[in-house]
Design an enzyme around this catalytic site. Sequence first.
Site, PDB file in Angstrom:
ATOM      1  N   ASN A   9       0.885  -1.169   0.000  1.00 40.32           N
ATOM      2  CA  ASN A   9       0.000   0.000   0.000  1.00 40.32           C
ATOM      3  C   ASN A   9       0.922   1.217   0.000  1.00 40.32           C
ATOM      4  OD1 ASN A   9      -1.760   2.058   0.562  1.00 40.32           O
ATOM      5  ND2 ASN A   9      -2.649   1.114   2.389  1.00 40.32           N
ATOM      6  N   ARG A  92      -2.686  -1.866  -3.317  1.00 45.61           N
ATOM      7  CA  ARG A  92      -3.805  -0.956  -3.199  1.00 45.61           C
ATOM      8  C   ARG A  92      -3.632   0.119  -4.271  1.00 45.61           C
ATOM      9  NH1 ARG A  92      -5.417   2.002   2.140  1.00 45.61           N
ATOM     10  NH2 ARG A  92      -7.527   2.499   1.557  1.00 45.61           N
ATOM     11  N   HIS A 180     -12.325   4.425   0.052  1.00 46.12           N
ATOM     12  CA  HIS A 180     -12.303   3.502   1.202  1.00 46.12           C
ATOM     13  C   HIS A 180     -13.033   2.192   0.879  1.00 46.12           C
ATOM     14  CE1 HIS A 180     -11.782   7.250   3.936  1.00 46.12           C
ATOM     15  NE2 HIS A 180     -10.597   6.684   3.724  1.00 46.12           N
ATOM     16  N   HIS A 207     -16.227   4.751   8.345  1.00 42.36           N
ATOM     17  CA  HIS A 207     -14.773   4.535   8.330  1.00 42.36           C
ATOM     18  C   HIS A 207     -14.143   5.846   8.793  1.00 42.36           C
ATOM     19  CE1 HIS A 207     -10.883   3.018   6.519  1.00 42.36           C
ATOM     20  NE2 HIS A 207     -10.650   4.321   6.628  1.00 42.36           N
ATOM     21  N   GLY A 209     -10.903   7.340  10.037  1.00 43.09           N
ATOM     22  CA  GLY A 209      -9.460   7.292  10.273  1.00 43.09           C
ATOM     23  C   GLY A 209      -8.910   8.668  10.019  1.00 43.09           C
ATOM     24  N   GLY A 211      -8.305   9.693   7.066  1.00 43.63           N
ATOM     25  CA  GLY A 211      -9.341   9.985   6.074  1.00 43.63           C
ATOM     26  C   GLY A 211     -10.637   9.426   6.647  1.00 43.63           C
ATOM     27  N   ARG A 240      -8.256  17.311   5.919  1.00 45.79           N
ATOM     28  CA  ARG A 240      -9.130  17.709   4.807  1.00 45.79           C
ATOM     29  C   ARG A 240     -10.459  18.206   5.372  1.00 45.79           C
ATOM     30  NH1 ARG A 240      -8.822  12.021   1.978  1.00 45.79           N
ATOM     31  NH2 ARG A 240      -7.253  11.469   3.516  1.00 45.79           N
ATOM     32  N   MET A 283      -6.894  12.834  16.287  1.00 49.17           N
ATOM     33  CA  MET A 283      -8.005  12.911  17.239  1.00 49.17           C
ATOM     34  C   MET A 283      -7.553  12.679  18.675  1.00 49.17           C
ATOM     35  SD  MET A 283     -11.138  13.560  17.540  1.00 49.17           S
ATOM     36  CE  MET A 283     -12.223  13.376  16.145  1.00 49.17           C
ATOM     37  N   GLY A 327      -9.172   3.853  12.474  1.00 47.08           N
ATOM     38  CA  GLY A 327      -8.461   4.350  13.662  1.00 47.08           C
ATOM     39  C   GLY A 327      -9.334   4.988  14.729  1.00 47.08           C
ATOM     40  N   GLY A 329     -12.786   5.224  14.639  1.00 48.12           N
ATOM     41  CA  GLY A 329     -13.993   4.409  14.826  1.00 48.12           C
ATOM     42  C   GLY A 329     -13.750   3.201  15.716  1.00 48.12           C
ATOM     43  N   GLU A 378      -7.960  -3.718   5.423  1.00 49.46           N
ATOM     44  CA  GLU A 378      -7.872  -3.520   3.977  1.00 49.46           C
ATOM     45  C   GLU A 378      -6.807  -4.420   3.359  1.00 49.46           C
ATOM     46  OE1 GLU A 378      -7.657   0.348   5.552  1.00 49.46           O
ATOM     47  OE2 GLU A 378      -8.645   1.213   3.810  1.00 49.46           O
TER      48      GLU A 378
HETATM   49  P1  ADP Z   1      -5.308   5.919   7.969  1.00 50.40           P
HETATM   50  O1  ADP Z   1      -6.476   6.637   7.381  1.00 50.40           O
HETATM   51  O2  ADP Z   1      -4.040   6.716   7.950  1.00 50.40           O
HETATM   52  O3  ADP Z   1      -5.158   4.470   7.583  1.00 50.40           O
HETATM   53  P2  ADP Z   1      -6.215   4.989  10.563  1.00 50.40           P
HETATM   54  O4  ADP Z   1      -7.477   4.314  10.184  1.00 50.40           O
HETATM   55  O5  ADP Z   1      -5.094   4.148  11.077  1.00 50.40           O
HETATM   56  O6  ADP Z   1      -5.676   5.977   9.473  1.00 50.40           O
HETATM   57  O7  ADP Z   1      -6.565   6.102  11.662  1.00 50.40           O
HETATM   58  C1  ADP Z   1      -5.579   6.942  12.142  1.00 50.40           C
HETATM   59  C2  ADP Z   1      -6.218   7.955  13.045  1.00 50.40           C
HETATM   60  O8  ADP Z   1      -6.968   7.287  14.068  1.00 50.40           O
HETATM   61  C3  ADP Z   1      -5.198   8.793  13.809  1.00 50.40           C
HETATM   62  O9  ADP Z   1      -4.876   9.953  13.096  1.00 50.40           O
HETATM   63  C4  ADP Z   1      -5.931   9.140  15.061  1.00 50.40           C
HETATM   64  O10 ADP Z   1      -6.563  10.393  14.867  1.00 50.40           O
HETATM   65  C5  ADP Z   1      -7.018   8.112  15.212  1.00 50.40           C
HETATM   66  N1  ADP Z   1      -6.896   7.314  16.437  1.00 50.40           N
HETATM   67  C6  ADP Z   1      -6.177   6.206  16.633  1.00 50.40           C
HETATM   68  N2  ADP Z   1      -6.324   5.770  17.918  1.00 50.40           N
HETATM   69  C7  ADP Z   1      -7.167   6.643  18.516  1.00 50.40           C
HETATM   70  C8  ADP Z   1      -7.730   6.750  19.833  1.00 50.40           C
HETATM   71  N3  ADP Z   1      -7.446   5.881  20.792  1.00 50.40           N
HETATM   72  N4  ADP Z   1      -8.551   7.802  20.087  1.00 50.40           N
HETATM   73  C9  ADP Z   1      -8.849   8.695  19.132  1.00 50.40           C
HETATM   74  N5  ADP Z   1      -8.358   8.635  17.878  1.00 50.40           N
HETATM   75  C10 ADP Z   1      -7.537   7.628  17.570  1.00 50.40           C
END
Ligand code: ADP
Length: 394
Positions: A9, A92, A180, A207, A209, A211, A240, A283, A327, A329, A378
């Site tokens: 990826n 990906r 996604h 989803h 994260g 993004g 974004r 976050m 992340g 969620g 993914e």
């Molecule tokens: P990507 O879109 O880069 O694949 P992820 O799905 O891994 O991202 O999500 C990453 C984001 O998840 C981080 O930027 C962070 O904001 C958030 N994150 C991860 N763990 C936590 C947590 N315990 N509480 C709040 N936000 C979190």
Amino acid sequence: MDDYALVLNAGSSSLKFCVYRRPSGAAWGLEARGQIEGIGTAPRLTAKNAAGEKSEEALGEDVRDGRAALDRLAAWLRGRYGGSRVLGVGHRVVHGGPSFSGPAVVTPEVMEELRRLVPLAPLHQPYNLGAIEAVTERLPGVPQVACFDTSFHRGQPAVAELVPLPREIRDAGVQRYGFHGLSYEYIASVLPEAAPEIAKKRVIVAHLGSGASLCAMKDGRSVDSSLGFTALDGLCMGTRPGALDPGVVLHLFQGLGLSPKDVEAILYKKSGLLGVSGISNDMRDLVDKDDPQARLAVDYFVYRAAKEIGALAAVLRGVDALVFTAGIGENSAEIRRRICEASAWLGIELYDAANAARGPRISRVNSKVSAWVIPTNEELMIARHTGRLLGLSA
Ligand code: ADP
């Protein structure tokens, strides 16, 4: 000799990878996963093998681009799995355009078509295709599969895909593609086991994260999603803004005289949680912070998610379940709580103890609409597609 397959990826500043191994006579299993981050700034390789052992190394500054990162990954792989057979590589690829409604075995013709889509995803597609080209050079003869983030959304109703601009613009590829898709496809694939009572129902998957998007699913298929022509639409994201009045973009050009590069940087790198808070795009740094701008950023994130859930509930003409993934969620009970609370009018009643324990079911037994936490994967989706298309599953 053991057989191996790789999942790559490749992004602008990171290269994520998974190594799958099939010992002779046994089934495929995940051998290692990891990433090279900070390409072009402070590159670093981190990986974890199936036994949970971690390895981490700082890479030299010469790892300036995706190609150099792949070289380093190839050396790392040779050091661990040298002499073994690579049976296939799955990638990906962010954009499959209007025609790829499923993964494709890479051929020169497929690559030509995917290169034509670069203008539609200039920040992602070149890196994805660069990784395919680099593997073609280094491992000629090893089959590769391109798995698209857009494919799962193909087959949506015409009104969901439409960007209502003049015909000649639409004919040049301007439509809502959705992204996604590998994450949503994975969730759809595990629902029959993880949450059988909703697998065939009206489900909104969030989803969330760095993004973030939502997908409205009916019977495991995408009927609409919050990302559109690019990955800028819909929800507020880490950097974004999500949905914007296009007049704002005109104003950036005409009123403020910004250049296309400046506007691109504002829209992709400086807005969203980072732009509103002025503190962070993560976050974790914002959710409990006692700072008015951080609070506003989190409030807006939740507000937009709830607003868009309402919109997709209208598209589905009612909703039976809400699924959180990625992340934020998967990891933030607080954000899930706040989004569920803002969506209580739909009939979602959260069960706090289950939410704190990450579910999987986080709503009360009598909740009209159920809520869930289901981790996405993914890379596994890419591995499954690659195995199936290359006949490696046996
Ligand atoms: P990507 O879109 O880069 O694949 P992820 O799905 O891994 O991202 O999500 C990453 C984001 O998840 C981080 O930027 C962070 O904001 C958030 N994150 C991860 N763990 C936590 C947590 N315990 N509480 C709040 N936000 C979190």
